[in-house]
Motif scaffolding. Structure first.
Motif, PDB file in Angstrom:
ATOM      1  N   VAL A 102       0.842  -1.203   0.000  1.00 19.42           N
ATOM      2  CA  VAL A 102       0.000   0.000   0.000  1.00 19.42           C
ATOM      3  C   VAL A 102       0.876   1.252   0.000  1.00 19.42           C
ATOM      4  O   VAL A 102       0.617   2.216  -0.733  1.00 19.42           O
ATOM      5  CB  VAL A 102      -0.946  -0.003   1.217  1.00 19.42           C
ATOM      6  CG1 VAL A 102      -1.690   1.320   1.307  1.00 19.42           C
ATOM      7  CG2 VAL A 102      -1.920  -1.163   1.137  1.00 19.42           C
ATOM      8  N   ILE A 103       1.938   1.223   0.812  1.00 16.19           N
ATOM      9  CA  ILE A 103       2.855   2.370   0.864  1.00 16.19           C
ATOM     10  C   ILE A 103       3.504   2.594  -0.497  1.00 16.19           C
ATOM     11  O   ILE A 103       3.593   3.732  -0.985  1.00 16.19           O
ATOM     12  CB  ILE A 103       3.933   2.139   1.945  1.00 16.19           C
ATOM     13  CG1 ILE A 103       3.282   2.098   3.333  1.00 16.19           C
ATOM     14  CG2 ILE A 103       5.003   3.231   1.878  1.00 16.19           C
ATOM     15  CD1 ILE A 103       4.235   1.702   4.444  1.00 16.19           C
ATOM     16  N   TYR A 104       3.959   1.502  -1.130  1.00 14.84           N
ATOM     17  CA  TYR A 104       4.583   1.619  -2.447  1.00 14.84           C
ATOM     18  C   TYR A 104       3.593   2.163  -3.478  1.00 14.84           C
ATOM     19  O   TYR A 104       3.945   3.012  -4.309  1.00 14.84           O
ATOM     20  CB  TYR A 104       5.113   0.251  -2.902  1.00 14.84           C
ATOM     21  CG  TYR A 104       5.697   0.274  -4.298  1.00 14.84           C
ATOM     22  CD1 TYR A 104       6.936   0.845  -4.547  1.00 14.84           C
ATOM     23  CD2 TYR A 104       5.000  -0.280  -5.372  1.00 14.84           C
ATOM     24  CE1 TYR A 104       7.480   0.868  -5.820  1.00 14.84           C
ATOM     25  CE2 TYR A 104       5.529  -0.261  -6.656  1.00 14.84           C
ATOM     26  CZ  TYR A 104       6.771   0.312  -6.865  1.00 14.84           C
ATOM     27  OH  TYR A 104       7.295   0.343  -8.135  1.00 14.84           O
ATOM     28  N   ARG A 105       2.360   1.691  -3.390  1.00 16.20           N
ATOM     29  CA  ARG A 105       1.352   2.155  -4.347  1.00 16.20           C
ATOM     30  C   ARG A 105       1.109   3.646  -4.204  1.00 16.20           C
ATOM     31  O   ARG A 105       1.044   4.383  -5.205  1.00 16.20           O
ATOM     32  CB  ARG A 105       0.049   1.383  -4.131  1.00 16.20           C
ATOM     33  CG  ARG A 105      -1.058   1.760  -5.097  1.00 16.20           C
ATOM     34  CD  ARG A 105      -2.218   0.803  -5.002  1.00 16.20           C
ATOM     35  NE  ARG A 105      -3.267   1.116  -5.959  1.00 16.20           N
ATOM     36  CZ  ARG A 105      -4.291   0.320  -6.227  1.00 16.20           C
ATOM     37  NH1 ARG A 105      -4.394  -0.856  -5.618  1.00 16.20           N
ATOM     38  NH2 ARG A 105      -5.206   0.677  -7.116  1.00 16.20           N
ATOM     39  N   VAL A 106       1.025   4.129  -2.974  1.00 20.81           N
ATOM     40  CA  VAL A 106       0.799   5.562  -2.738  1.00 20.81           C
ATOM     41  C   VAL A 106       2.011   6.370  -3.185  1.00 20.81           C
ATOM     42  O   VAL A 106       1.873   7.393  -3.865  1.00 20.81           O
ATOM     43  CB  VAL A 106       0.493   5.816  -1.247  1.00 20.81           C
ATOM     44  CG1 VAL A 106       0.457   7.319  -0.963  1.00 20.81           C
ATOM     45  CG2 VAL A 106      -0.830   5.174  -0.857  1.00 20.81           C
ATOM     46  N   LEU A 107       3.203   5.906  -2.818  1.00 23.77           N
ATOM     47  CA  LEU A 107       4.418   6.629  -3.198  1.00 23.77           C
ATOM     48  C   LEU A 107       4.595   6.684  -4.709  1.00 23.77           C
ATOM     49  O   LEU A 107       5.006   7.714  -5.261  1.00 23.77           O
ATOM     50  CB  LEU A 107       5.642   5.968  -2.562  1.00 23.77           C
ATOM     51  CG  LEU A 107       5.848   6.204  -1.066  1.00 23.77           C
ATOM     52  CD1 LEU A 107       7.042   5.401  -0.556  1.00 23.77           C
ATOM     53  CD2 LEU A 107       6.056   7.688  -0.777  1.00 23.77           C
ATOM     54  N   LEU A 142       2.976   2.216 -12.212  1.00 26.19           N
ATOM     55  CA  LEU A 142       1.714   2.596 -11.565  1.00 26.19           C
ATOM     56  C   LEU A 142       0.692   1.499 -11.829  1.00 26.19           C
ATOM     57  O   LEU A 142       0.672   0.918 -12.922  1.00 26.19           O
ATOM     58  CB  LEU A 142       1.174   3.906 -12.132  1.00 26.19           C
ATOM     59  CG  LEU A 142       1.853   5.215 -11.733  1.00 26.19           C
ATOM     60  CD1 LEU A 142       1.260   6.355 -12.548  1.00 26.19           C
ATOM     61  CD2 LEU A 142       1.663   5.470 -10.245  1.00 26.19           C
ATOM     62  N   VAL A 143      -0.162   1.237 -10.859  1.00 20.27           N
ATOM     63  CA  VAL A 143      -1.191   0.209 -11.038  1.00 20.27           C
ATOM     64  C   VAL A 143      -2.005   0.460 -12.293  1.00 20.27           C
ATOM     65  O   VAL A 143      -2.220  -0.428 -13.120  1.00 20.27           O
ATOM     66  CB  VAL A 143      -2.106   0.134  -9.801  1.00 20.27           C
ATOM     67  CG1 VAL A 143      -3.304  -0.764 -10.084  1.00 20.27           C
ATOM     68  CG2 VAL A 143      -1.333  -0.392  -8.596  1.00 20.27           C
ATOM     69  N   SER A 144      -2.475   1.699 -12.472  1.00 18.20           N
ATOM     70  CA  SER A 144      -3.340   2.028 -13.609  1.00 18.20           C
ATOM     71  C   SER A 144      -2.592   1.924 -14.927  1.00 18.20           C
ATOM     72  O   SER A 144      -3.108   1.408 -15.922  1.00 18.20           O
ATOM     73  CB  SER A 144      -3.916   3.433 -13.446  1.00 18.20           C
ATOM     74  OG  SER A 144      -2.872   4.384 -13.295  1.00 18.20           O
TER      75      SER A 144
END
Length: 407
Positions: free
Chosen positions: A3-8, A99-101
């Protein structure tokens, strides 16, 4: 951790895109970096190659796979990689930022049958999307430095169990053990050798060689290839020392990144050396240093020289490819930092096709010895070429390993 990596990654994406804009300009390809691709070959093996060296490996592997009737799509991260890919591969697409998207959009557009990552491209969101879509992932020409292993172990929580899904075609037993230490099962790791032994000069090699030779005006030159930031002064200092013993010898200087050509010129002019650029052609008066400010001509440059220094090795950057000049039968010199090509550098040293130096004075001394003695220079070059020929064949073995993973 994920989650931290995704936000960063979301917060830092604008910074990444800005860096691309400043460094790569026309090759920034913002839409592709965000996963918005135009028409793409689908249901193919997707090979990702970071920069120029990895792109050459990707194209070699692509050739082997397409001979077997398997379609391939190649992407690259850097502007120079994309330029080379467009010129030698016929098509080029930029790798999406992690990025996920962006990764999700890229998968929807490409619909890969398999992901092939050249050497070390372990992006967490990419691996997660591959797992969710049940797409196999294979690392080819796999290598991990001690630093990469330590860093990845610390960040292992980013990957969850995705590292255990990897298939690896490793360069050597040493690298195979390192991938196993990250959690890749032994049954998924195969040692296929280093594909860089299989690289060959580009198709227009002889044309490039002829053009560069025409610029040399018959002068004897030594080549400093893939020179990295912080090495320019050392290389040019060595040339100054060499000129005191051999006044007619000139330097063909090839920086690793084109944004360093200005620094090369400044350092040379500080020592009173006249500079000519490859792109400027002939004319402009006498010169002492020819700066290669074009992409994809390093092979031809090496061929034109008496001997070759390979950069990234006088500063702690791990070194660049020592095998290219060796393939061409040129004696090789490199500095103390060769972690990226550790086994290859050690092999060339044992074969007596290369010499390791520590500073400018050492570099000038080795070069002077080879210039003085044609026999010793040619014998070292012959041994370097023989070492490369002995270890060729990894590309075919790697293609077989990829097809086994696919099946």
């Amino acid at each position: 951790m994920r989650v931290i990596y995704r936000v960063l990654s979301m917060l830092l994406a604008p910074v990444w895109l800005l860096v691309l804009a400043l460094r790569q300009k026309r090759e920034a390809r913002f839409r592709e970096r965000l996963g918005f691709y135009g028409p793409m070959r689908q249901d193919a093996i997707w090979i990702q190659a970071a920069s120029v060296g990895e792109v050459r490996l990707a194209l070699r592997l692509k050739e082997h796979l397409e001979r077997r009737g398997v379609p391939v799509t190649v992407t690259s991260t850097t502007g120079t990689g994309l330029t080379l890919l467009a010129r030698e591969g016929g098509e080029a697409a930029a790798f999406p930022i992690d990025l996920v998207s962006a990764v999700r959009r890229a998968f929807r557009r490409i619909k890969p049958r398999m992901i092939v990552l050249v050497e070390t491209e372990l992006w967490p969101h990419l691996l997660r999307r591959a797992a969710l879509d049940n797409v196999p992932v294979c690392v080819v020409n796999g290598r991990l430095s001690d630093r990469n292993v330590a860093r990845t172990v610390k960040l292992k929580a980013l990957y969850g169990g995705d590292l255990s899904r990897l298939n690896v075609a490793a360069q050597s037993e040493r690298h195979a053990l390192r991938f196993h230490a990250l959690g890749v099962p032994e049954s998924s790791i195969r040692v296929t050798g280093n594909m860089k032994f299989d690289l060959e000069p580009p198709e227009d090699f002889m044309k490039q060689r002829g053009e560069i030779m025409a610029l040399l005006d018959g002068a004897a030159v030594w080549v400093a290839g893939s020179v990295r930031e912080g090495e320019e002064r050392a290389v040019i200092t060595a040339h100054g020392l060499l000129r005191k013993r051999h006044p007619g010898v000139k330097l063909l200087l090839a920086p690793r990144h084109l944004d360093r050509v200005g620094t090369c010129r400044e350092e040379a002019e500080k020592m009173g050396l006249a500079v000519r650029f490859r792109s400027s052609g002939k004319g402009g008066g006498p010169w002492d240093v020819l700066v290669l400010d074009t992409i994809g001509e390093l092979w031809a440059a090496y061929e034109c020289g008496l001997a070759a220094f390979v950069g990234g090795s006088l500063v702690p950057l791990g070194g660049q490819n020592v095998l290219e000049p060796a393939y061409l039968g040129k004696p090789v010199v490199f500095g103390p930092f060769t972690e990226n090509f550790l086994e290859e550098a050690e092999g060339l040293l044992l074969a007596e096709g290369a010499v390791r130096i520590g500073d400018s004075t050492n570099l000038a001394g080795v070069l002077s010895g080879w210039i003085t003695s044609d026999r010793s220079r040619k014998e070292a070059g012959r041994k370097a070429a023989a070492y490369v020929q002995k270890h060729r064949g990894a590309a075919g073995r790697t293609a077989e390993a990829v097809l086994e993973c696919l099946s």
